[in-house]
Scaffold this motif. Structure first.
Motif, PDB file in Angstrom:
ATOM      1  N   TRP A  63     -15.386 -47.980 -60.568  1.00 15.52           N
ATOM      2  CA  TRP A  63     -14.387 -48.476 -59.673  1.00 15.52           C
ATOM      3  C   TRP A  63     -12.983 -47.721 -59.743  1.00 15.52           C
ATOM      4  O   TRP A  63     -12.587 -47.482 -60.773  1.00 15.52           O
ATOM      5  CB  TRP A  63     -13.882 -49.843 -60.238  1.00 15.52           C
ATOM      6  N   GLU A  64     -12.345 -47.462 -58.640  1.00 14.66           N
ATOM      7  CA  GLU A  64     -11.110 -46.670 -58.793  1.00 14.66           C
ATOM      8  C   GLU A  64     -10.290 -46.856 -57.497  1.00 14.66           C
ATOM      9  O   GLU A  64     -10.764 -47.303 -56.449  1.00 14.66           O
ATOM     10  CB  GLU A  64     -11.534 -45.143 -58.837  1.00 14.66           C
ATOM     11  N   SER A  65      -9.162 -46.320 -57.779  1.00 13.47           N
ATOM     12  CA  SER A  65      -8.194 -46.222 -56.491  1.00 13.47           C
ATOM     13  C   SER A  65      -8.731 -45.498 -55.393  1.00 13.47           C
ATOM     14  O   SER A  65      -9.203 -44.295 -55.303  1.00 13.47           O
ATOM     15  CB  SER A  65      -7.020 -45.654 -56.941  1.00 13.47           C
ATOM     16  N   ARG A  66      -8.844 -45.881 -54.134  1.00 12.75           N
ATOM     17  CA  ARG A  66      -9.081 -45.435 -52.977  1.00 12.75           C
ATOM     18  C   ARG A  66      -8.520 -43.903 -52.831  1.00 12.75           C
ATOM     19  O   ARG A  66      -8.815 -42.994 -52.067  1.00 12.75           O
ATOM     20  CB  ARG A  66      -8.603 -46.161 -51.668  1.00 12.75           C
ATOM     21  N   VAL A  67      -7.180 -43.850 -53.357  1.00  8.68           N
ATOM     22  CA  VAL A  67      -6.580 -42.610 -53.184  1.00  8.68           C
ATOM     23  C   VAL A  67      -7.498 -41.287 -53.759  1.00  8.68           C
ATOM     24  O   VAL A  67      -7.633 -40.344 -53.510  1.00  8.68           O
ATOM     25  CB  VAL A  67      -5.355 -42.560 -53.888  1.00  8.68           C
ATOM     26  N   LEU A  68      -8.299 -41.632 -54.999  1.00  4.12           N
ATOM     27  CA  LEU A  68      -9.148 -40.684 -55.626  1.00  4.12           C
ATOM     28  C   LEU A  68     -10.166 -40.310 -54.570  1.00  4.12           C
ATOM     29  O   LEU A  68     -10.610 -39.150 -54.866  1.00  4.12           O
ATOM     30  CB  LEU A  68      -9.509 -41.510 -56.928  1.00  4.12           C
ATOM     31  N   GLY A  69     -10.413 -40.879 -53.559  1.00  2.61           N
ATOM     32  CA  GLY A  69     -11.601 -40.575 -52.614  1.00  2.61           C
ATOM     33  C   GLY A  69     -10.992 -39.302 -51.948  1.00  2.61           C
ATOM     34  O   GLY A  69     -11.594 -38.170 -51.477  1.00  2.61           O
ATOM     35  N   TYR A  70      -9.705 -38.987 -51.940  1.00  2.68           N
ATOM     36  CA  TYR A  70      -9.048 -37.841 -51.217  1.00  2.68           C
ATOM     37  C   TYR A  70      -8.927 -36.940 -52.638  1.00  2.68           C
ATOM     38  O   TYR A  70      -9.065 -35.589 -52.432  1.00  2.68           O
ATOM     39  CB  TYR A  70      -7.743 -38.043 -50.697  1.00  2.68           C
ATOM     40  N   ALA A  71      -8.044 -37.360 -53.656  1.00  4.72           N
ATOM     41  CA  ALA A  71      -7.584 -36.673 -54.530  1.00  4.72           C
ATOM     42  C   ALA A  71      -8.632 -35.865 -55.378  1.00  4.72           C
ATOM     43  O   ALA A  71      -8.429 -34.723 -55.885  1.00  4.72           O
ATOM     44  CB  ALA A  71      -6.502 -37.283 -55.363  1.00  4.72           C
ATOM     45  N   ALA A  72      -9.596 -36.547 -55.892  1.00  2.00           N
ATOM     46  CA  ALA A  72     -10.643 -36.223 -56.875  1.00  2.00           C
ATOM     47  C   ALA A  72     -11.450 -35.052 -56.127  1.00  2.00           C
ATOM     48  O   ALA A  72     -11.636 -33.955 -57.154  1.00  2.00           O
ATOM     49  CB  ALA A  72     -11.739 -37.108 -56.880  1.00  2.00           C
TER      50      ALA A  72
END
Lengths: 228, 414
Positions: free
Chosen positions: B21-30
């Motif tokens: 489970w993680e921030s939706r932002v990580l979908g871009y940043a990771a």
């Protein structure tokens, strides 16, 4: 140095040109050749409600002896806070009960297993209650505990009920015939005080008051109604 | 690379065999080599989080274009800026987003900084982590009475453990007010959020008036410009880059209130001053806290004060400029020291050079402003305040890094 606990008058204390209100015990601390050797802390009630306070003094024994010899100051009979009521002699118990009665602090909740810490904690709650109620614009029921709730003026009764309601303290069973002892106990034993400390010692643990049965309550109310 | 903050949904990602489970932002940043860190509430309570991202501007542009992610229009360099200085449309968008997420915003005032806003959010999240299912996740207009008995007990115990005043936990207390109490819990922060906006005054300015950041409650402004104490009218004034006040022929306590734009963000804070006691150890110069937030004159000289006099330090309760001694002890001297007064719930403390010297329990003043104080007959010798500051207690010891328990979700992804 031993720490001792006192019930002492709140007085105007003069130091040179300066005057401040404080515990009478401060007078004895101030007489020390080096007062900085002592630490003193008090819980002082709202001005005009009770004329005495609770004080903890960490000082040499001779200072405690001098303060204890003052007829206006009552020293808690032991500084061993874990000691129980049942461990005190009858004479000492009577002295404590008299001191509490004279200061309008209910004592009928004390049982043989009640500790000194709980008794001091109860007294501190009473003092803190005067401050909290006054700050909220309510009048603390400072009167002979054998009087009834009905002996208070109607506006004062309303203030107390409103304050109790605002703090989720049940009071529907309190009538004009209810003894003030019962009213004060209800307020002290039901209000959420948070932490109460004197000289870093905590007195905010459970009170574990004696359970008051419906019969006890009836007796109390009857006594109150009879002025007993 | 630029750091920006976002409010984003918490989603279950698919990374190989792992499904964190993680921030939706990580979908871009990771996938873009960016640094991110998030404060994630208890997942059963709130389904969105706060994420900081250090990334190229192009990546930020992608994140901002995501309709489910809300950008906070300030970065680390703007944390001390005022929320009210943000563009009105952006400010309103944030307020709406927070209200929709059951985060109170009515507390935000003219002096509120972006840092305070972020820390407010983090505190609410931390509370969800600590309370889990007992967190009052409901409309802010609901009341204490709407919570279950067991839930109320859990919350009350939690607040009491943090020395937050629980005496007003009553049926009519709104969830919004309750959240303010949870925010007031002494959360510890680190890193760039360690320091709340504190107000500081070093008194380094021309001799004369105390300046517009101060309101004299009582004691009057000094009009003389000579060296203290040999002056005729020796009220509050600046002399030689220090604050001076001669109360040596007066029997009242005197307060001066900090009127700067930045005010305490909670009711629990410390106020600290450097005091140079000149040649005397009894000059009664010190600090005051939870003082009257408005009004002047002796009748408004109310609050707690701490200062040295008569060879001892005193922690006092002041009403109408009259003094009641709550605690006393610890020798004074004629040296310069740092004196700190602290109010935390009903616990009042006085610290000398960072060491606690006096404590008291008193409930008379639950909130109020901060300032400097001088006791009656104080400072006959020209003693002076050389520095002054305050800070919320909850800031004393925030970053997007905090791990109170295993349920806490903190992610750093490169």
């Amino acid at each position: 140095m031993p720490i001792e606990y006192y019930l002492a008058p709140v007085e105007l204390i003069t130091r040179g040109l300066r005057q401040s209100t404080g515990s009478r015990v401060e007078l004895y601390r101030d007489q020390m050749a080096d007062p900085s050797l002592a630490q003193l802390g008090s819980i002082i009630p709202a001005a005009g409600v009770k004329a005495w306070c609770a004080t903890a003094l960490d000082a040499p024994q001779e200072v405690h002896d001098a303060a204890s010899a003052d007829g206006l100051i009552v020293r808690v009979p032991t500084n061993v806070l874990s000691r129980t009521w049942g461990e005190l002699s009858a004479a000492v118990q009577n002295a404590v009960l008299n001191a509490m009665a004279a200061r309008r602090i209910p004592s009928d909740w004390i049982t043989a297993s009640t500790t000194i810490r709980q008794i001091i904690g109860y007294i501190l709650r009473c003092l803190d209650l005067t401050v909290r109620m006054t700050a909220a614009g309510a009048t603390f029921p400072e009167a002979d505990l054998t009087l009834t709730f009905g002996s208070l003026p109607a506006n004062v009764r309303n203030q107390i009920r409103n304050w109790a309601n605002a703090n989720s303290i049940p009071n529907g069973d309190i009538t004009t015939a209810t003894a003030l002892r019962v009213v004060v106990r209800r307020l002290v034993e039901t209000f959420a005080f948070g932490e109460l400390k004197l000289l870093d010692e905590t007195f905010s643990g459970a009170l574990v008051p004696a359970q008051q049965s419906a019969l006890d309550r009836l007796i109390s109310q009857t006594r109150g109604a009879l002025g007993l | 690379m630029t750091v920006a903050y976002y409010l984003a949904p918490v989603e279950q990602a698919q990374r190989g065999n792992r499904r964190p489970w993680e921030s939706r932002v990580l979908g871009y940043a990771a996938v873009a080599g960016a640094w991110t860190t998030s404060v994630v509430p208890d997942l059963g309570v709130k389904q969105w989080c706060l994420t900081g991202v250090d990334a190229p501007d192009a990546l930020h542009a992608q994140i901002k274009a995501d309709g489910q992610i809300i950008e906070l229009p300030f970065g680390p360099a703007d944390l001390d800026g005022r929320v009210t200085a943000l563009p009105v449309a952006r400010r309103n968008a944030i307020a709406t987003a927070l209200q929709n997420r059951r985060i109170p915003t009515a507390w935000i005032g003219a002096g509120t900084t972006n840092r305070q806003l972020l820390k407010h959010l983090m505190r609410v999240f931390y509370a969800t982590q600590r309370l889990g299912a007992d967190f009052p996740e409901m409309a802010l207009t609901f009341t204490w009475a709407d919570l279950g008995v067991a839930q109320r007990e859990k919350i009350q115990q939690f607040l009491a453990a943090g020395k937050v005043d629980v005496s007003d936990l009553r049926a009519a207390l709104t969830v919004e007010s309750l959240l303010h109490k949870l925010v007031a819990w002494p959360w510890e922060f680190a890193g760039i959020f360690q320091d709340d906006p504190t107000a500081t005054d070093t008194f380094d300015r021309s001799s004369g008036a105390v300046g517009s950041d101060w309101t004299i409650i009582n004691g009057a402004a000094g009009t003389d410009t000579g060296a203290p104490p040999a002056v005729t009218n020796a009220g509050w004034r600046i002399y030689s880059n220090a604050l001076v006040m001669d109360a040596s022929a007066r029997s009242d306590t005197f307060f001066m209130r900090w009127a700067g734009a930045t005010q305490p963000g909670t009711n629990n804070y410390y106020v600290e001053a450097g005091i140079d006691k000149a040649t005397d150890n009894d000059n009664a110069i010190g600090v005051c806290w939870r003082i009257a937030a408005s009004g002047t004159g002796d009748a408004n000289c109310d609050g707690y004060a701490g200062y040295p006099y008569s060879d001892l330090h005193y922690l006092t309760r002041i009403a109408d400029s009259g003094e009641t001694s709550l605690a006393s002890g610890t020798a004074t001297d004629a040296n310069a020291h740092t004196l700190r007064g602290e109010g935390n719930g009903n616990a009042q403390r006085l610290l000398l050079d960072s060491s606690q010297i006096l404590t008291a329990t008193d409930s008379t003043y639950a909130s109020g402003a901060v300032g400097v104080a001088i006791g009656a007959w104080g400072s006959a010798d020209g003693a002076a305040w050389t520095t002054w500051t305050f800070s919320d207690l909850s800031a004393a010891a925030a970053s997007l890094v905090y791990s109170p328990r295993a349920r806490f979700q903190h992610m750093i992804v490169r």
